[in-house]
Design an enzyme around this catalytic site. Sequence first.
Site, PDB file in Angstrom:
ATOM      1  N   CYS A 275       0.729  -1.183  -0.001  1.00 54.97           N
ATOM      2  CA  CYS A 275      -0.056   0.024  -0.128  1.00 54.97           C
ATOM      3  C   CYS A 275       0.906   1.272  -0.133  1.00 54.97           C
ATOM      4  O   CYS A 275       2.129   1.231   0.477  1.00 54.97           O
ATOM      5  CB  CYS A 275      -0.742   0.214   1.167  1.00 54.97           C
ATOM      6  SG  CYS A 275      -1.841  -1.422   1.428  1.00 54.97           S
TER       7      CYS A 275
ATOM      8  N   ARG B 264       4.067   0.307  -6.685  1.00 52.79           N
ATOM      9  CA  ARG B 264       3.990  -0.547  -5.380  1.00 52.79           C
ATOM     10  C   ARG B 264       2.867  -1.619  -5.520  1.00 52.79           C
ATOM     11  O   ARG B 264       2.843  -2.691  -4.719  1.00 52.79           O
ATOM     12  CB  ARG B 264       3.831   0.288  -4.146  1.00 52.79           C
ATOM     13  CG  ARG B 264       4.902   1.123  -3.830  1.00 52.79           C
ATOM     14  CD  ARG B 264       4.780   1.894  -3.023  1.00 52.79           C
ATOM     15  NE  ARG B 264       4.537   1.593  -1.483  1.00 52.79           N
ATOM     16  CZ  ARG B 264       5.553   1.340  -0.402  1.00 52.79           C
ATOM     17  NH1 ARG B 264       6.626   2.005  -0.815  1.00 52.79           N
ATOM     18  NH2 ARG B 264       5.409   0.784   0.687  1.00 52.79           N
TER      19      ARG B 264
ATOM     20  N   TRP C  75      -3.521  -2.376  -1.021  1.00 57.92           N
ATOM     21  CA  TRP C  75      -3.596  -3.654  -1.672  1.00 57.92           C
ATOM     22  C   TRP C  75      -4.148  -4.568  -0.785  1.00 57.92           C
ATOM     23  O   TRP C  75      -3.782  -4.660   0.510  1.00 57.92           O
ATOM     24  CB  TRP C  75      -2.063  -4.186  -1.804  1.00 57.92           C
ATOM     25  CG  TRP C  75      -1.767  -5.202  -2.584  1.00 57.92           C
ATOM     26  CD1 TRP C  75      -1.702  -5.488  -3.810  1.00 57.92           C
ATOM     27  CD2 TRP C  75      -1.260  -6.443  -1.919  1.00 57.92           C
ATOM     28  NE1 TRP C  75      -1.242  -6.662  -4.246  1.00 57.92           N
ATOM     29  CE2 TRP C  75      -1.034  -7.360  -3.079  1.00 57.92           C
ATOM     30  CE3 TRP C  75      -1.083  -6.917  -0.719  1.00 57.92           C
ATOM     31  CZ2 TRP C  75      -0.667  -8.504  -2.586  1.00 57.92           C
ATOM     32  CZ3 TRP C  75      -0.723  -8.231  -0.355  1.00 57.92           C
ATOM     33  CH2 TRP C  75      -0.499  -9.041  -1.498  1.00 57.92           C
TER      34      TRP C  75
ATOM     35  N   ASN D  92      -1.061   1.483   6.417  1.00 56.31           N
ATOM     36  CA  ASN D  92      -0.386   0.538   5.858  1.00 56.31           C
ATOM     37  C   ASN D  92       0.180  -0.606   6.744  1.00 56.31           C
ATOM     38  O   ASN D  92       0.479  -0.428   7.943  1.00 56.31           O
ATOM     39  CB  ASN D  92       1.045   0.897   5.187  1.00 56.31           C
ATOM     40  CG  ASN D  92       0.948   1.483   3.956  1.00 56.31           C
ATOM     41  OD1 ASN D  92      -0.486   1.834   3.408  1.00 56.31           O
ATOM     42  ND2 ASN D  92       1.923   2.077   3.273  1.00 56.31           N
ATOM     43  N   GLY D  93      -0.019  -1.853   6.336  1.00 58.45           N
ATOM     44  CA  GLY D  93       0.453  -2.861   7.583  1.00 58.45           C
ATOM     45  C   GLY D  93      -0.963  -3.760   7.917  1.00 58.45           C
ATOM     46  O   GLY D  93      -1.902  -3.629   7.508  1.00 58.45           O
TER      47      GLY D  93
ATOM     48  N   GLU E  71      15.231 -17.620 -11.362  1.00 61.37           N
ATOM     49  CA  GLU E  71      14.651 -16.149 -11.633  1.00 61.37           C
ATOM     50  C   GLU E  71      13.927 -16.018 -12.938  1.00 61.37           C
ATOM     51  O   GLU E  71      12.937 -15.156 -13.107  1.00 61.37           O
ATOM     52  CB  GLU E  71      15.773 -15.315 -11.412  1.00 61.37           C
ATOM     53  CG  GLU E  71      15.592 -13.926 -11.836  1.00 61.37           C
ATOM     54  CD  GLU E  71      15.010 -13.184 -10.880  1.00 61.37           C
ATOM     55  OE1 GLU E  71      14.348 -12.005 -11.247  1.00 61.37           O
ATOM     56  OE2 GLU E  71      14.478 -13.801  -9.793  1.00 61.37           O
TER      57      GLU E  71
ATOM     58  N   LYS F  39      10.095 -14.457 -13.266  1.00 59.30           N
ATOM     59  CA  LYS F  39       9.914 -13.273 -14.339  1.00 59.30           C
ATOM     60  C   LYS F  39       8.526 -13.805 -15.099  1.00 59.30           C
ATOM     61  O   LYS F  39       7.565 -13.008 -15.240  1.00 59.30           O
ATOM     62  CB  LYS F  39      11.029 -13.085 -14.998  1.00 59.30           C
ATOM     63  CG  LYS F  39      11.935 -12.173 -14.154  1.00 59.30           C
ATOM     64  CD  LYS F  39      11.641 -10.959 -13.906  1.00 59.30           C
ATOM     65  CE  LYS F  39      12.305 -10.501 -12.509  1.00 59.30           C
ATOM     66  NZ  LYS F  39      11.830 -11.266 -11.173  1.00 59.30           N
TER      67      LYS F  39
ATOM     68  N   GLU G 147       5.394 -14.014 -13.203  1.00 58.12           N
ATOM     69  CA  GLU G 147       5.057 -12.895 -12.557  1.00 58.12           C
ATOM     70  C   GLU G 147       4.100 -11.950 -13.673  1.00 58.12           C
ATOM     71  O   GLU G 147       3.204 -11.233 -13.455  1.00 58.12           O
ATOM     72  CB  GLU G 147       6.182 -11.867 -12.130  1.00 58.12           C
ATOM     73  CG  GLU G 147       6.805 -12.342 -10.750  1.00 58.12           C
ATOM     74  CD  GLU G 147       7.836 -11.703 -10.747  1.00 58.12           C
ATOM     75  OE1 GLU G 147       7.948 -11.243  -9.166  1.00 58.12           O
ATOM     76  OE2 GLU G 147       8.747 -11.328 -11.361  1.00 58.12           O
TER      77      GLU G 147
ATOM     78  N   HIS H 279      13.852 -37.570 -12.440  1.00 60.74           N
ATOM     79  CA  HIS H 279      13.113 -37.570 -11.114  1.00 60.74           C
ATOM     80  C   HIS H 279      11.897 -36.984 -10.962  1.00 60.74           C
ATOM     81  O   HIS H 279      11.417 -36.602  -9.891  1.00 60.74           O
ATOM     82  CB  HIS H 279      14.026 -37.002  -9.780  1.00 60.74           C
ATOM     83  CG  HIS H 279      15.276 -37.658  -9.982  1.00 60.74           C
ATOM     84  ND1 HIS H 279      15.694 -38.799  -9.346  1.00 60.74           N
ATOM     85  CD2 HIS H 279      16.582 -37.387 -10.661  1.00 60.74           C
ATOM     86  CE1 HIS H 279      17.002 -39.168  -9.175  1.00 60.74           C
ATOM     87  NE2 HIS H 279      17.461 -38.238 -10.212  1.00 60.74           N
TER      88      HIS H 279
ATOM     89  N   LYS I 282       4.959  -4.398  -5.149  1.00 62.83           N
ATOM     90  CA  LYS I 282       6.376  -4.316  -5.284  1.00 62.83           C
ATOM     91  C   LYS I 282       7.330  -4.570  -4.220  1.00 62.83           C
ATOM     92  O   LYS I 282       8.211  -5.292  -3.906  1.00 62.83           O
ATOM     93  CB  LYS I 282       6.792  -2.606  -5.904  1.00 62.83           C
ATOM     94  CG  LYS I 282       8.290  -2.419  -6.093  1.00 62.83           C
ATOM     95  CD  LYS I 282       9.034  -3.281  -7.088  1.00 62.83           C
ATOM     96  CE  LYS I 282      10.270  -2.898  -7.437  1.00 62.83           C
ATOM     97  NZ  LYS I 282      10.830  -4.013  -8.364  1.00 62.83           N
TER      98      LYS I 282
END
Length: 608
Positions: A2, A27, A75, A100-101, A482, A486, A489, A505, A603
Amino acid sequence: MCGIVGAVVQRNVLPILLDGLQRLEYRGYDSAGVAVRQESGELQRFRALGKVEVLRRLVEESGISGNLGIAHTRWATHGEPSERNAHPHMSGVRVAIVHNGIIENHNALRDRLGKLGYSFTSETDTEVIAHLLDHKLQSGCDLLSAVQEVSQELAGAYALVASSPHDADRIVVTREGSPLVIGIGEGESFIASDVAALLSETNNFIFLEEGDIAEVRRDGVTIYDALGQQVQRPIRQSMMCASNVDKGPYRHYMLKEIFEQPGVISETLEGRIHKGRLLEESFGHETRELLDKTRQVQIVACGTSYHAGLVAKYWLEEVGIPCNIEVASEYRYRKVVVSAGTLFVTISQSGETADTLAALRGTKAKGYVGSLCVCNVPESSLVRESDVSLMTRAGPEIGVASTKAFTTQLVALRLLTLALAKRNGMSQEQEEEQVNELHALPCQVEVVLTLSDAIKEMANGFADKQNALFLGRGTFYPIALEGALKLKEISYIHAEAYPAGELKHGPLALVDADMPVVCALPDDPLLDKILSNLQEVRARGGELFLFSDHSVNIELDRFQNLTLSDIYPGTAPIVYSIPLQLLAYHVAVLKGTDVDQPRNLAKSVTVE
């Protein structure tokens, strides 16, 4: 996560609030809102589901103005994304807050407030704070004492901003576990969760410490610590500027940040290597003493930063330094055995990642020789609370999918590896070789970026795919992780990464003609083994998308390959991460997703 913006100014505050919110869009958020104190003394609130631009239209159509206001991008945590759950939250007409939080004891507080006659219009944990403040105000407290008393009743992490129609010149703020900064202007004051929101107004900031409560007025700021004692916090000048957070000529922030990598890698190396030598003095005198005591390393990080740490584990152990790495959200909740001489290393782009910060705070009595953070934000909590910091100098990273932060983290970790290797018997000739590799790195990245159009063509092979597999061995297994992250995401393709030797396996069962397989093929000692793994993929009909050194001879059929220039082995993982970033970007554009603000993601993850 947020975003918060607030201001007490001598002009109409609404353009400042709305512009600040737009600067915080990177964010991640699902709704936005603003509350402004009009000249009549009335608080006027607007909230909207969706983008800040929707909120801006509502505000402009109303024609209202005022000199004091607070604003927020939310958010969703408690309660679905909706207008009624959007901030600011109000309790009657006496108080408006943004937050926020997460308030962990909100259910108990909600029950108590219900018995006092308060009704709730949202599903959020935040609304309980508004009603608690209202209760204190009705009991005779002013806004400052109300915030001081309420903060004692809250359990969890939060940054809180409160305003009241009875305060024409004051906003009260507090923080505990979530970042909050105060911007200092000429006869004006500002508040935000991130300096980026305020760069068009000021470069001078006060960074509140844990438990601080502040009165923010036009003519100044008064700060009280967690014990209620008045304290002074230094005013710091941010080196960022408003142009740092503009897209420029690029279609998306992510693309801009991918192409900024040669420059920011150079910045991260600047003053730290010279004429074949690592200039360890540039790390700071405290770092030298800390590294002298280091016999092994414990790395803790989340997400992309965790992948950077995985690469560092390979590098450190190659030079004889034992290294453990763990996801911060797991590390902080288990009993840890700390060996003598262990350095605690955290990695975070923002320096505000909740689990990483909590892990650091939990190390104080565990016997580590000290803490070192690799971070991109000098003013962040992680930097302030670590013993020493190795800054990455990537500049603001706006795109949710990290690119330049990742590569500069790898550069910083390579420098740390060199520093420890010198203490573990590295020769001057070996040092010169590795420093020269780093010196050549920005140019090698520039060459790879010229392949963007070719990678765009390669991306067509993913247009109708729902799944993808990334393979790698050695240091290229974390790079595969990574690359898969990407792709998932920003394109929403389900992607997994495996060590190539693990194919038989289990993952090989997934391979068919609809499963693209992506792999980096550096010319290293494991090349023949990974080529054998790829033969297994081709035998099952899987289509291969490869990136290789041009010296590699690939004896496969039906595959796409892009050849890079000769890459130095020490920095090869950094270079090979670039085409995987570009591949994810071009696939996402092809699929029409929101590249910079992918669904459900934020973010900076500043709550658990």
